[in-house]
Every structure is written in structure tokens, then in C-alpha cells.
Design a protein around this motif. Structure first.
Motif, PDB file in Angstrom:
ATOM      1  N   ASN A 190      -1.955   3.558  10.664  1.00  0.00           N
ATOM      2  CA  ASN A 190      -1.090   2.389  10.815  1.00  0.00           C
ATOM      3  C   ASN A 190      -0.047   2.285   9.700  1.00  0.00           C
ATOM      4  O   ASN A 190       0.431   1.208   9.384  1.00  0.00           O
ATOM      5  CB  ASN A 190      -1.932   1.107  10.879  1.00  0.00           C
ATOM      6  CG  ASN A 190      -2.825   0.931   9.667  1.00  0.00           C
ATOM      7  OD1 ASN A 190      -2.847   1.752   8.767  1.00  0.00           O
ATOM      8  ND2 ASN A 190      -3.566  -0.164   9.649  1.00  0.00           N
ATOM      9  N   SER A 191       0.301   3.425   9.087  1.00  0.00           N
ATOM     10  CA  SER A 191       1.345   3.522   8.055  1.00  0.00           C
ATOM     11  C   SER A 191       0.999   2.807   6.753  1.00  0.00           C
ATOM     12  O   SER A 191       1.871   2.336   6.040  1.00  0.00           O
ATOM     13  CB  SER A 191       2.688   3.018   8.589  1.00  0.00           C
ATOM     14  OG  SER A 191       3.087   3.770   9.693  1.00  0.00           O
ATOM     15  N   TYR A 192      -0.269   2.716   6.456  1.00  0.00           N
ATOM     16  CA  TYR A 192      -0.728   2.203   5.167  1.00  0.00           C
ATOM     17  C   TYR A 192      -1.215   3.379   4.346  1.00  0.00           C
ATOM     18  O   TYR A 192      -1.562   4.428   4.889  1.00  0.00           O
ATOM     19  CB  TYR A 192      -1.886   1.214   5.341  1.00  0.00           C
ATOM     20  CG  TYR A 192      -1.465  -0.183   5.689  1.00  0.00           C
ATOM     21  CD1 TYR A 192      -1.428  -1.181   4.732  1.00  0.00           C
ATOM     22  CD2 TYR A 192      -1.108  -0.515   6.995  1.00  0.00           C
ATOM     23  CE1 TYR A 192      -1.047  -2.476   5.047  1.00  0.00           C
ATOM     24  CE2 TYR A 192      -0.725  -1.803   7.325  1.00  0.00           C
ATOM     25  CZ  TYR A 192      -0.698  -2.770   6.344  1.00  0.00           C
ATOM     26  OH  TYR A 192      -0.318  -4.047   6.660  1.00  0.00           O
ATOM     27  N   THR A 193      -1.258   3.201   3.045  1.00  0.00           N
ATOM     28  CA  THR A 193      -1.860   4.191   2.165  1.00  0.00           C
ATOM     29  C   THR A 193      -3.015   3.532   1.440  1.00  0.00           C
ATOM     30  O   THR A 193      -2.859   2.472   0.841  1.00  0.00           O
ATOM     31  CB  THR A 193      -0.830   4.733   1.148  1.00  0.00           C
ATOM     32  OG1 THR A 193       0.217   5.400   1.855  1.00  0.00           O
ATOM     33  CG2 THR A 193      -1.470   5.704   0.178  1.00  0.00           C
ATOM     34  N   LYS A 194      -4.186   4.174   1.526  1.00  0.00           N
ATOM     35  CA  LYS A 194      -5.361   3.709   0.802  1.00  0.00           C
ATOM     36  C   LYS A 194      -5.393   4.431  -0.543  1.00  0.00           C
ATOM     37  O   LYS A 194      -5.244   5.646  -0.605  1.00  0.00           O
ATOM     38  CB  LYS A 194      -6.639   4.027   1.571  1.00  0.00           C
ATOM     39  CG  LYS A 194      -6.845   3.163   2.778  1.00  0.00           C
ATOM     40  CD  LYS A 194      -8.202   3.434   3.381  1.00  0.00           C
ATOM     41  CE  LYS A 194      -8.494   2.428   4.471  1.00  0.00           C
ATOM     42  NZ  LYS A 194      -9.867   2.552   4.958  1.00  0.00           N
ATOM     43  N   VAL A 195      -5.577   3.661  -1.603  1.00  0.00           N
ATOM     44  CA  VAL A 195      -5.587   4.217  -2.948  1.00  0.00           C
ATOM     45  C   VAL A 195      -6.940   3.946  -3.592  1.00  0.00           C
ATOM     46  O   VAL A 195      -7.396   2.805  -3.621  1.00  0.00           O
ATOM     47  CB  VAL A 195      -4.463   3.591  -3.809  1.00  0.00           C
ATOM     48  CG1 VAL A 195      -4.481   4.160  -5.219  1.00  0.00           C
ATOM     49  CG2 VAL A 195      -3.100   3.804  -3.155  1.00  0.00           C
ATOM     50  N   SER A 196      -7.577   4.992  -4.086  1.00  0.00           N
ATOM     51  CA  SER A 196      -8.820   4.868  -4.833  1.00  0.00           C
ATOM     52  C   SER A 196      -8.540   5.301  -6.262  1.00  0.00           C
ATOM     53  O   SER A 196      -7.979   6.359  -6.496  1.00  0.00           O
ATOM     54  CB  SER A 196      -9.900   5.777  -4.244  1.00  0.00           C
ATOM     55  OG  SER A 196     -10.248   5.343  -2.956  1.00  0.00           O
ATOM     56  N   ALA A 248     -11.906   1.342  -8.610  1.00  0.00           N
ATOM     57  CA  ALA A 248     -11.207   0.265  -7.908  1.00  0.00           C
ATOM     58  C   ALA A 248     -10.313   0.866  -6.833  1.00  0.00           C
ATOM     59  O   ALA A 248     -10.132   2.080  -6.765  1.00  0.00           O
ATOM     60  CB  ALA A 248     -10.375  -0.548  -8.902  1.00  0.00           C
ATOM     61  N   GLY A 249      -9.733   0.005  -6.004  1.00  0.00           N
ATOM     62  CA  GLY A 249      -8.850   0.503  -4.966  1.00  0.00           C
ATOM     63  C   GLY A 249      -8.082  -0.606  -4.285  1.00  0.00           C
ATOM     64  O   GLY A 249      -8.342  -1.788  -4.481  1.00  0.00           O
ATOM     65  N   PHE A 250      -7.107  -0.177  -3.490  1.00  0.00           N
ATOM     66  CA  PHE A 250      -6.293  -1.110  -2.723  1.00  0.00           C
ATOM     67  C   PHE A 250      -5.642  -0.365  -1.575  1.00  0.00           C
ATOM     68  O   PHE A 250      -5.698   0.863  -1.488  1.00  0.00           O
ATOM     69  CB  PHE A 250      -5.236  -1.786  -3.613  1.00  0.00           C
ATOM     70  CG  PHE A 250      -4.223  -0.841  -4.193  1.00  0.00           C
ATOM     71  CD1 PHE A 250      -3.019  -0.591  -3.560  1.00  0.00           C
ATOM     72  CD2 PHE A 250      -4.476  -0.205  -5.394  1.00  0.00           C
ATOM     73  CE1 PHE A 250      -2.085   0.280  -4.101  1.00  0.00           C
ATOM     74  CE2 PHE A 250      -3.557   0.663  -5.956  1.00  0.00           C
ATOM     75  CZ  PHE A 250      -2.352   0.903  -5.308  1.00  0.00           C
ATOM     76  N   GLU A 251      -5.020  -1.130  -0.678  1.00  0.00           N
ATOM     77  CA  GLU A 251      -4.297  -0.569   0.466  1.00  0.00           C
ATOM     78  C   GLU A 251      -2.897  -1.169   0.456  1.00  0.00           C
ATOM     79  O   GLU A 251      -2.730  -2.363   0.213  1.00  0.00           O
ATOM     80  CB  GLU A 251      -5.038  -0.918   1.752  1.00  0.00           C
ATOM     81  CG  GLU A 251      -4.532  -0.194   2.968  1.00  0.00           C
ATOM     82  CD  GLU A 251      -5.421  -0.457   4.167  1.00  0.00           C
ATOM     83  OE1 GLU A 251      -5.884   0.514   4.770  1.00  0.00           O
ATOM     84  OE2 GLU A 251      -5.649  -1.639   4.499  1.00  0.00           O
ATOM     85  N   ILE A 252      -1.899  -0.336   0.708  1.00  0.00           N
ATOM     86  CA  ILE A 252      -0.511  -0.787   0.666  1.00  0.00           C
ATOM     87  C   ILE A 252       0.248  -0.219   1.859  1.00  0.00           C
ATOM     88  O   ILE A 252      -0.018   0.902   2.300  1.00  0.00           O
ATOM     89  CB  ILE A 252       0.145  -0.368  -0.676  1.00  0.00           C
ATOM     90  CG1 ILE A 252       1.488  -1.016  -0.855  1.00  0.00           C
ATOM     91  CG2 ILE A 252       0.213   1.138  -0.810  1.00  0.00           C
ATOM     92  CD1 ILE A 252       2.037  -0.907  -2.262  1.00  0.00           C
ATOM     93  N   LYS A 253       1.172  -1.007   2.401  1.00  0.00           N
ATOM     94  CA  LYS A 253       1.949  -0.553   3.556  1.00  0.00           C
ATOM     95  C   LYS A 253       3.131   0.267   3.050  1.00  0.00           C
ATOM     96  O   LYS A 253       4.201  -0.258   2.747  1.00  0.00           O
ATOM     97  CB  LYS A 253       2.436  -1.727   4.399  1.00  0.00           C
ATOM     98  CG  LYS A 253       3.123  -1.265   5.681  1.00  0.00           C
ATOM     99  CD  LYS A 253       3.131  -2.353   6.718  1.00  0.00           C
ATOM    100  CE  LYS A 253       3.794  -1.910   7.997  1.00  0.00           C
ATOM    101  NZ  LYS A 253       3.056  -0.886   8.706  1.00  0.00           N
TER     102      LYS A 253
END
Length: 63
Positions: free
Chosen positions: A6-12, A38-43
Motif C-alpha cells: 500500500n506504498s508504505y515503508t516499514k522501518v525497524s 523500535a519501529g514505525f511505518e511511513i507513507k
């Protein structure tokens, strides 16, 4: 980093030592976690996210 369908990038983020708190960086992007994991998701794309993360780490830790 992993780009999702869905055009997001998951970052760990992972830290190898106690001098780095990756949760502070993750919180900056709406994520969460612990000092060493830690992590996050960004479009955005992986390439754009990678550039953004390099700049963020330079700001946070100095060049």
C-alpha cells in the motif's frame, strides 16, 4: 526497511549499544518501541525514507 503493497515503508530500528536510543527517533515519526528496538511505518518509498533516516541520524548523532 520494507516497502509494503500500500506504498508504505516499514522501518525497524535496532541499537547495538546503550549510547543510542532508537525509540526517540521512532517517536519522531509516530512509532514506538524501546531504547534498543523500535519501529514505525511511513507513507513513502524506501529510497525517500532511507534518505530521510540518514538525515535524521545525522541531526540526532552529528556527522
Amino acid at each position: 526497511m520494507k516497502e509494503t503493497e500500500n506504498s508504505y515503508t516499514k522501518v525497524s530500528l535496532r541499537a547495538k549499544n546503550d549510547h543510542i536510543d532508537v525509540s526517540e527517533i521512532s517517536l519522531k515519526f509516530g512509532g514506538g518501541g524501546h531504547k534498543k528496538a523500535a519501529g514505525f511505518e511511513i507513507k513513502d518509498t524506501v529510497e525517500n525514507t532511507k534518505t530521510m533516516m540518514i538525515n535524521t541520524f545525522k541531526e540526532y548523532f552529528g556527522e
